[in-house]
Design a protein around this motif. Sequence first.
Motif, PDB file in Angstrom:
ATOM      1  N   GLY A  63     -11.301 -22.218 -18.901  1.00  0.00           N
ATOM      2  CA  GLY A  63     -11.596 -20.883 -18.387  1.00  0.00           C
ATOM      3  C   GLY A  63     -10.386 -19.975 -18.294  1.00  0.00           C
ATOM      4  N   GLY A  64      -9.292 -20.356 -18.939  1.00  0.00           N
ATOM      5  CA  GLY A  64      -8.061 -19.579 -18.869  1.00  0.00           C
ATOM      6  C   GLY A  64      -8.139 -18.268 -19.635  1.00  0.00           C
ATOM      7  N   ASN A  65      -7.144 -17.418 -19.424  1.00  0.00           N
ATOM      8  CA  ASN A  65      -7.028 -16.144 -20.141  1.00  0.00           C
ATOM      9  C   ASN A  65      -5.538 -15.860 -20.333  1.00  0.00           C
ATOM     10  OD1 ASN A  65      -6.085 -14.354 -17.762  1.00  0.00           O
ATOM     11  ND2 ASN A  65      -7.967 -15.289 -16.969  1.00  0.00           N
ATOM     12  N   LEU A  66      -5.206 -14.731 -20.929  1.00  0.00           N
ATOM     13  CA  LEU A  66      -3.814 -14.464 -21.282  1.00  0.00           C
ATOM     14  C   LEU A  66      -2.898 -14.435 -20.062  1.00  0.00           C
ATOM     15  CD1 LEU A  66      -1.840 -14.086 -23.524  1.00  0.00           C
ATOM     16  CD2 LEU A  66      -2.429 -11.658 -23.626  1.00  0.00           C
ATOM     17  N   ASN A  67      -3.400 -13.969 -18.916  1.00  0.00           N
ATOM     18  CA  ASN A  67      -2.597 -14.013 -17.689  1.00  0.00           C
ATOM     19  C   ASN A  67      -2.236 -15.454 -17.329  1.00  0.00           C
ATOM     20  OD1 ASN A  67      -2.525 -11.193 -17.028  1.00  0.00           O
ATOM     21  ND2 ASN A  67      -4.659 -11.341 -16.377  1.00  0.00           N
ATOM     22  N   SER A  68      -3.201 -16.352 -17.463  1.00  0.00           N
ATOM     23  CA  SER A  68      -2.977 -17.771 -17.165  1.00  0.00           C
ATOM     24  C   SER A  68      -1.911 -18.359 -18.080  1.00  0.00           C
ATOM     25  CB  SER A  68      -4.272 -18.572 -17.337  1.00  0.00           C
ATOM     26  OG  SER A  68      -5.345 -17.982 -16.672  1.00  0.00           O
ATOM     27  N   TYR A  69      -1.998 -18.021 -19.362  1.00  0.00           N
ATOM     28  CA  TYR A  69      -1.056 -18.572 -20.329  1.00  0.00           C
ATOM     29  C   TYR A  69       0.363 -18.056 -20.057  1.00  0.00           C
ATOM     30  CZ  TYR A  69      -5.667 -18.758 -22.569  1.00  0.00           C
ATOM     31  OH  TYR A  69      -7.006 -18.926 -22.828  1.00  0.00           O
ATOM     32  N   ASN A  70       0.469 -16.771 -19.703  1.00  0.00           N
ATOM     33  CA  ASN A  70       1.782 -16.214 -19.358  1.00  0.00           C
ATOM     34  C   ASN A  70       2.359 -16.896 -18.118  1.00  0.00           C
ATOM     35  OD1 ASN A  70       1.654 -14.413 -21.501  1.00  0.00           O
ATOM     36  ND2 ASN A  70       0.812 -12.752 -20.269  1.00  0.00           N
ATOM     37  N   ASP A  71       1.496 -17.202 -17.153  1.00  0.00           N
ATOM     38  CA  ASP A  71       1.936 -17.890 -15.934  1.00  0.00           C
ATOM     39  C   ASP A  71       2.447 -19.292 -16.250  1.00  0.00           C
ATOM     40  OD1 ASP A  71       1.318 -15.701 -14.394  1.00  0.00           O
ATOM     41  OD2 ASP A  71      -0.619 -16.489 -13.705  1.00  0.00           O
ATOM     42  N   VAL A  72       1.732 -20.002 -17.125  1.00  0.00           N
ATOM     43  CA  VAL A  72       2.167 -21.343 -17.535  1.00  0.00           C
ATOM     44  C   VAL A  72       3.524 -21.272 -18.213  1.00  0.00           C
ATOM     45  CG1 VAL A  72       1.706 -23.177 -19.219  1.00  0.00           C
ATOM     46  CG2 VAL A  72      -0.102 -22.418 -17.685  1.00  0.00           C
ATOM     47  N   TYR A  73       3.691 -20.287 -19.080  1.00  0.00           N
ATOM     48  CA  TYR A  73       4.957 -20.109 -19.800  1.00  0.00           C
ATOM     49  C   TYR A  73       6.119 -19.974 -18.822  1.00  0.00           C
ATOM     50  CZ  TYR A  73       8.251 -18.284 -23.286  1.00  0.00           C
ATOM     51  OH  TYR A  73       9.340 -18.103 -24.100  1.00  0.00           O
ATOM     52  N   LYS A  74       5.921 -19.164 -17.780  1.00  0.00           N
ATOM     53  CA  LYS A  74       6.993 -18.927 -16.808  1.00  0.00           C
ATOM     54  C   LYS A  74       7.184 -20.113 -15.870  1.00  0.00           C
ATOM     55  CE  LYS A  74       6.151 -13.948 -16.925  1.00  0.00           C
ATOM     56  NZ  LYS A  74       5.538 -12.811 -16.213  1.00  0.00           N
ATOM     57  N   THR A  75       6.079 -20.675 -15.385  1.00  0.00           N
ATOM     58  CA  THR A  75       6.138 -21.757 -14.404  1.00  0.00           C
ATOM     59  C   THR A  75       6.880 -22.967 -14.941  1.00  0.00           C
ATOM     60  OG1 THR A  75       4.067 -21.043 -13.388  1.00  0.00           O
ATOM     61  CG2 THR A  75       4.759 -23.305 -12.956  1.00  0.00           C
ATOM     62  N   TYR A  76       6.643 -23.302 -16.208  1.00  0.00           N
ATOM     63  CA  TYR A  76       7.227 -24.514 -16.784  1.00  0.00           C
ATOM     64  C   TYR A  76       8.412 -24.223 -17.713  1.00  0.00           C
ATOM     65  CZ  TYR A  76       3.139 -26.658 -14.739  1.00  0.00           C
ATOM     66  OH  TYR A  76       2.179 -27.089 -13.840  1.00  0.00           O
ATOM     67  N   ASN A  77       8.968 -23.002 -17.621  1.00  0.00           N
ATOM     68  CA  ASN A  77      10.156 -22.630 -18.408  1.00  0.00           C
ATOM     69  C   ASN A  77      10.001 -22.958 -19.893  1.00  0.00           C
ATOM     70  OD1 ASN A  77      11.767 -21.625 -16.207  1.00  0.00           O
ATOM     71  ND2 ASN A  77      12.057 -23.759 -15.560  1.00  0.00           N
ATOM     72  N   LEU A  78       8.875 -22.560 -20.451  1.00  0.00           N
ATOM     73  CA  LEU A  78       8.600 -22.892 -21.846  1.00  0.00           C
ATOM     74  C   LEU A  78       9.468 -22.118 -22.822  1.00  0.00           C
ATOM     75  CD1 LEU A  78       4.703 -23.279 -21.773  1.00  0.00           C
ATOM     76  CD2 LEU A  78       6.489 -24.975 -21.306  1.00  0.00           C
ATOM     77  N   LYS A  79      10.276 -21.200 -22.318  1.00  0.00           N
ATOM     78  CA  LYS A  79      11.251 -20.513 -23.171  1.00  0.00           C
ATOM     79  C   LYS A  79      12.249 -21.493 -23.768  1.00  0.00           C
ATOM     80  CE  LYS A  79      14.159 -19.410 -19.149  1.00  0.00           C
ATOM     81  NZ  LYS A  79      15.125 -20.482 -19.389  1.00  0.00           N
ATOM     82  N   ASP A  80      12.345 -22.676 -23.176  1.00  0.00           N
ATOM     83  CA  ASP A  80      13.285 -23.688 -23.669  1.00  0.00           C
ATOM     84  C   ASP A  80      12.713 -24.526 -24.812  1.00  0.00           C
ATOM     85  OD1 ASP A  80      15.113 -22.889 -21.734  1.00  0.00           O
ATOM     86  OD2 ASP A  80      14.358 -24.319 -20.245  1.00  0.00           O
ATOM     87  N   ALA A  81      11.417 -24.384 -25.101  1.00  0.00           N
ATOM     88  CA  ALA A  81      10.796 -25.173 -26.167  1.00  0.00           C
ATOM     89  C   ALA A  81      11.169 -24.625 -27.540  1.00  0.00           C
ATOM     90  CB  ALA A  81       9.275 -25.162 -26.002  1.00  0.00           C
ATOM     91  N   LYS A  82      11.048 -25.478 -28.562  1.00  0.00           N
ATOM     92  CA  LYS A  82      11.314 -25.021 -29.927  1.00  0.00           C
ATOM     93  C   LYS A  82      10.365 -23.881 -30.279  1.00  0.00           C
ATOM     94  CE  LYS A  82      12.411 -27.793 -33.288  1.00  0.00           C
ATOM     95  NZ  LYS A  82      12.420 -28.903 -34.281  1.00  0.00           N
ATOM     96  N   LEU A  83       9.065 -24.131 -30.094  1.00  0.00           N
ATOM     97  CA  LEU A  83       8.049 -23.095 -30.294  1.00  0.00           C
ATOM     98  C   LEU A  83       6.890 -23.353 -29.326  1.00  0.00           C
ATOM     99  CD1 LEU A  83       7.710 -22.682 -34.180  1.00  0.00           C
ATOM    100  CD2 LEU A  83       8.660 -21.008 -32.579  1.00  0.00           C
ATOM    101  N   VAL A  84       6.269 -22.267 -28.885  1.00  0.00           N
ATOM    102  CA  VAL A  84       5.090 -22.360 -28.028  1.00  0.00           C
ATOM    103  C   VAL A  84       3.929 -21.688 -28.756  1.00  0.00           C
ATOM    104  CG1 VAL A  84       4.064 -21.736 -25.813  1.00  0.00           C
ATOM    105  CG2 VAL A  84       6.512 -22.290 -25.942  1.00  0.00           C
TER     106      VAL A  84
END
Length: 262
Positions: free
Chosen positions: A128-149
């Motif tokens: 049931g997620g949406n783009l806000n949820s995905y952006n929150d996951v990106y920030k919460t788990y510091n996914l900026k450090d991944a090779k690609l998301v």
Amino acid sequence: MMKKLILHTFLFILLFIVVFECFQGLTSPIFSIRQFTADVKRVFTTPLSVSNTNDSISYNPNGDKILLNVNNIGFHSHIDFEPNELSKNYVLVGDSFVQSKICGTYNSIAYILDKKIDAKVFNFGIGGGNLNSYNDVYKTYNLKDAKLVFILITGTNDLVYKRQQKKIKESSLKIINLINQKLNGPQFYSQPNFKLFEPDLHNVVYLVHDNLTKNSLVKNGVSQPIIEIHIGDNYRFSDGHYTKEGNKLIANQIFKFLNQRN
């Protein structure tokens, strides 16, 4: 007399549906006994623990047994999340299509892709997620450090949710939760809001499907790479989610993208 006629008519219609389903199997999902039985199994059967693993047994919409696994941070995934391993691995984010609770953890896009490449694929699917949820996951788990998301966007529906201002307190009573959801639940934009795409997510690749296209994102200023997915209905369950074969096709498109990038 009238009551007896109504009862006989109802019994005749019920008997007709049963016989037709047994001999033809062509009835619509609304009247499909097999579909009803599969849904009952999937929804009401308590998952059974599988010996010596964290897996549990559930059922897909066809009534077939599937395995589900919840990882160390509460997401349905074949592997635990290791933040210190992000820099050399990939991430998949999305809604129930990514979560794969319907198709099974070991039939998911992330699992299939993980087996095709020399790297891990961490799975962040939110039912049931949406783009806000995905952006929150990106920030919460510091996914900026991944090779690609890779973020899977399920049509324009993912772009109409406004950010929820206050968290709804869960109650032990389902009826109270339903009332709270009606009174304090999601608020929507009147049309897809492309401003929800955050421009500074430099390691993100968007995957779009259903009624959302690559061209529509580019026209609205999305600068990240985009993969447009076209999967036929023959690769979907009756509820619209992709089957294992459908997930394979998506994993193959991501694999092709990675090969072209290298």
